[in-house]
Design a protein around this motif. Sequence first.
Motif, PDB file in Angstrom:
ATOM      1  N   GLU A  48       0.833  -1.203   0.000  1.00 42.74           N
ATOM      2  CA  GLU A  48       0.000   0.000   0.000  1.00 42.74           C
ATOM      3  C   GLU A  48       0.870   1.255   0.000  1.00 42.74           C
ATOM      4  O   GLU A  48       0.585   2.224  -0.723  1.00 42.74           O
ATOM      5  N   PHE A  49       1.936   1.238   0.784  1.00 43.20           N
ATOM      6  CA  PHE A  49       2.850   2.378   0.822  1.00 43.20           C
ATOM      7  C   PHE A  49       3.443   2.630  -0.563  1.00 43.20           C
ATOM      8  O   PHE A  49       3.472   3.767  -1.050  1.00 43.20           O
ATOM      9  N   ILE A  50       3.920   1.568  -1.209  1.00 40.04           N
ATOM     10  CA  ILE A  50       4.546   1.706  -2.530  1.00 40.04           C
ATOM     11  C   ILE A  50       3.521   2.203  -3.552  1.00 40.04           C
ATOM     12  O   ILE A  50       3.834   3.064  -4.380  1.00 40.04           O
ATOM     13  N   ASP A  51       2.302   1.687  -3.491  1.00 40.16           N
ATOM     14  CA  ASP A  51       1.255   2.157  -4.402  1.00 40.16           C
ATOM     15  C   ASP A  51       1.000   3.658  -4.238  1.00 40.16           C
ATOM     16  O   ASP A  51       0.854   4.386  -5.218  1.00 40.16           O
ATOM     17  N   LEU A  52       0.944   4.116  -2.989  1.00 38.23           N
ATOM     18  CA  LEU A  52       0.741   5.549  -2.738  1.00 38.23           C
ATOM     19  C   LEU A  52       1.936   6.367  -3.221  1.00 38.23           C
ATOM     20  O   LEU A  52       1.774   7.449  -3.786  1.00 38.23           O
ATOM     21  N   TRP A  53       3.146   5.857  -3.008  1.00 38.95           N
ATOM     22  CA  TRP A  53       4.349   6.544  -3.463  1.00 38.95           C
ATOM     23  C   TRP A  53       4.335   6.663  -4.988  1.00 38.95           C
ATOM     24  O   TRP A  53       4.617   7.731  -5.545  1.00 38.95           O
ATOM     25  N   LYS A  54       3.987   5.551  -5.661  1.00 38.03           N
ATOM     26  CA  LYS A  54       3.939   5.558  -7.130  1.00 38.03           C
ATOM     27  C   LYS A  54       2.878   6.522  -7.656  1.00 38.03           C
ATOM     28  O   LYS A  54       3.083   7.182  -8.678  1.00 38.03           O
ATOM     29  N   ALA A  55       1.755   6.629  -6.962  1.00 39.66           N
ATOM     30  CA  ALA A  55       0.665   7.487  -7.431  1.00 39.66           C
ATOM     31  C   ALA A  55       0.891   8.961  -7.122  1.00 39.66           C
ATOM     32  O   ALA A  55       0.515   9.825  -7.914  1.00 39.66           O
ATOM     33  N   ASN A  56       1.523   9.252  -5.995  1.00 37.84           N
ATOM     34  CA  ASN A  56       1.577  10.641  -5.520  1.00 37.84           C
ATOM     35  C   ASN A  56       2.953  11.290  -5.547  1.00 37.84           C
ATOM     36  O   ASN A  56       3.044  12.520  -5.504  1.00 37.84           O
ATOM     37  N   HIS A  57       4.014  10.515  -5.564  1.00 32.68           N
ATOM     38  CA  HIS A  57       5.344  11.125  -5.517  1.00 32.68           C
ATOM     39  C   HIS A  57       6.126  10.890  -6.813  1.00 32.68           C
ATOM     40  O   HIS A  57       6.775  11.801  -7.327  1.00 32.68           O
ATOM     41  N   TYR A  58       6.038   9.697  -7.341  1.00 29.76           N
ATOM     42  CA  TYR A  58       6.802   9.380  -8.545  1.00 29.76           C
ATOM     43  C   TYR A  58       6.467  10.284  -9.730  1.00 29.76           C
ATOM     44  O   TYR A  58       7.387  10.732 -10.433  1.00 29.76           O
ATOM     45  N   PRO A  59       5.192  10.609  -9.982  1.00 30.44           N
ATOM     46  CA  PRO A  59       4.909  11.528 -11.102  1.00 30.44           C
ATOM     47  C   PRO A  59       5.614  12.876 -10.974  1.00 30.44           C
ATOM     48  O   PRO A  59       6.031  13.459 -11.978  1.00 30.44           O
ATOM     49  N   LEU A  60       5.788  13.354  -9.753  1.00 30.59           N
ATOM     50  CA  LEU A  60       6.518  14.610  -9.539  1.00 30.59           C
ATOM     51  C   LEU A  60       7.992  14.448  -9.916  1.00 30.59           C
ATOM     52  O   LEU A  60       8.586  15.325 -10.553  1.00 30.59           O
ATOM     53  N   LEU A  61       8.570  13.311  -9.520  1.00 29.89           N
ATOM     54  CA  LEU A  61       9.968  13.050  -9.858  1.00 29.89           C
ATOM     55  C   LEU A  61      10.138  12.889 -11.371  1.00 29.89           C
ATOM     56  O   LEU A  61      11.140  13.341 -11.939  1.00 29.89           O
ATOM     57  N   LYS A  62       9.169  12.257 -12.022  1.00 27.67           N
ATOM     58  CA  LYS A  62       9.232  12.109 -13.482  1.00 27.67           C
ATOM     59  C   LYS A  62       9.229  13.471 -14.174  1.00 27.67           C
ATOM     60  O   LYS A  62       9.949  13.671 -15.155  1.00 27.67           O
ATOM     61  N   LYS A  63       8.441  14.412 -13.670  1.00 26.66           N
ATOM     62  CA  LYS A  63       8.428  15.768 -14.239  1.00 26.66           C
ATOM     63  C   LYS A  63       9.807  16.415 -14.091  1.00 26.66           C
ATOM     64  O   LYS A  63      10.297  17.079 -14.999  1.00 26.66           O
ATOM     65  N   ALA A  64      10.426  16.229 -12.922  1.00 21.77           N
ATOM     66  CA  ALA A  64      11.769  16.783 -12.708  1.00 21.77           C
ATOM     67  C   ALA A  64      12.792  16.103 -13.618  1.00 21.77           C
ATOM     68  O   ALA A  64      13.764  16.733 -14.044  1.00 21.77           O
ATOM     69  N   MET A  65      12.568  14.819 -13.931  1.00 24.36           N
ATOM     70  CA  MET A  65      13.452  14.136 -14.888  1.00 24.36           C
ATOM     71  C   MET A  65      13.266  14.725 -16.286  1.00 24.36           C
ATOM     72  O   MET A  65      14.247  14.935 -17.003  1.00 24.36           O
ATOM     73  N   GLU A  66      12.018  14.975 -16.669  1.00 23.64           N
ATOM     74  CA  GLU A  66      11.750  15.568 -17.981  1.00 23.64           C
ATOM     75  C   GLU A  66      12.443  16.923 -18.118  1.00 23.64           C
ATOM     76  O   GLU A  66      12.950  17.264 -19.191  1.00 23.64           O
ATOM     77  N   LYS A  67      12.463  17.673 -17.038  1.00 19.04           N
ATOM     78  CA  LYS A  67      13.113  18.987 -17.049  1.00 19.04           C
ATOM     79  C   LYS A  67      14.641  18.864 -17.052  1.00 19.04           C
ATOM     80  O   LYS A  67      15.344  19.781 -17.460  1.00 19.04           O
ATOM     81  N   GLY A  68      15.156  17.723 -16.564  1.00 13.22           N
ATOM     82  CA  GLY A  68      16.598  17.516 -16.522  1.00 13.22           C
ATOM     83  C   GLY A  68      17.222  17.737 -15.159  1.00 13.22           C
ATOM     84  O   GLY A  68      18.428  17.610 -15.006  1.00 13.22           O
ATOM     85  N   ASP A  69      16.404  18.062 -14.152  1.00 16.48           N
ATOM     86  CA  ASP A  69      16.939  18.271 -12.800  1.00 16.48           C
ATOM     87  C   ASP A  69      17.293  16.953 -12.117  1.00 16.48           C
ATOM     88  O   ASP A  69      18.154  16.907 -11.245  1.00 16.48           O
ATOM     89  N   ILE A  70      16.600  15.892 -12.488  1.00 17.76           N
ATOM     90  CA  ILE A  70      16.879  14.549 -11.983  1.00 17.76           C
ATOM     91  C   ILE A  70      17.314  13.710 -13.171  1.00 17.76           C
ATOM     92  O   ILE A  70      16.680  13.726 -14.227  1.00 17.76           O
ATOM     93  N   ILE A  71      18.398  12.972 -12.994  1.00 18.49           N
ATOM     94  CA  ILE A  71      18.953  12.150 -14.062  1.00 18.49           C
ATOM     95  C   ILE A  71      18.269  10.791 -14.107  1.00 18.49           C
ATOM     96  O   ILE A  71      17.934  10.280 -15.167  1.00 18.49           O
ATOM     97  N   ARG A  72      18.046  10.196 -12.914  1.00 21.81           N
ATOM     98  CA  ARG A  72      17.513   8.840 -12.862  1.00 21.81           C
ATOM     99  C   ARG A  72      16.847   8.577 -11.515  1.00 21.81           C
ATOM    100  O   ARG A  72      17.305   9.072 -10.488  1.00 21.81           O
TER     101      ARG A  72
END
Length: 148
Positions: A48-72
């Motif tokens: 349940e924790f991982i599902d919530l992390w994937k739904a609520n936090h990972y999309p934010l990190l993906k946006k930062a990856m698209e911008k280039g602030d996060i590499i991986r």
Amino acid sequence: MRLTLLKRMLLLLLFAAWQQAQAQNNPASKDYLTIENYYKVKWGFAGEFIDLWKANHYPLLKKAMEKGDIIRVTTEVPMLHAGEDTRWDFRVTIVFKSAVQAFDANLTRPYKKQLYPDTAKLRKDEQHRFELLISHWDVLTDKIDLND
């Protein structure tokens, strides 16, 4: 809150100085900064924790990856059991472009309204995600060259 901001600023200054020293010693090196985030969750709630992390936090990190602030961003779960004092249930490794991005408290803030227009739901889901936690810690890592 003020102490946390002060700590972040101090860490940012220390890591910026460290990166500058690294770059001087090896001009070809990347200034990437890697942080491992470990999560220890209440028994039976890791999924349940991982599902919530994937739904609520990972999309934010993906946006930062698209911008280039996060590499991986990589995630892992343990395959074997460990003692209660040493166990963790979920590890997230984030490679940031630099220490500036790694310690920018506002790195993902611009994307929140875009991705989560229902801020009340997001706040409630994130509160529940943190209620499932027993502990959380971050480890700043650096690669070493074994050939030197």
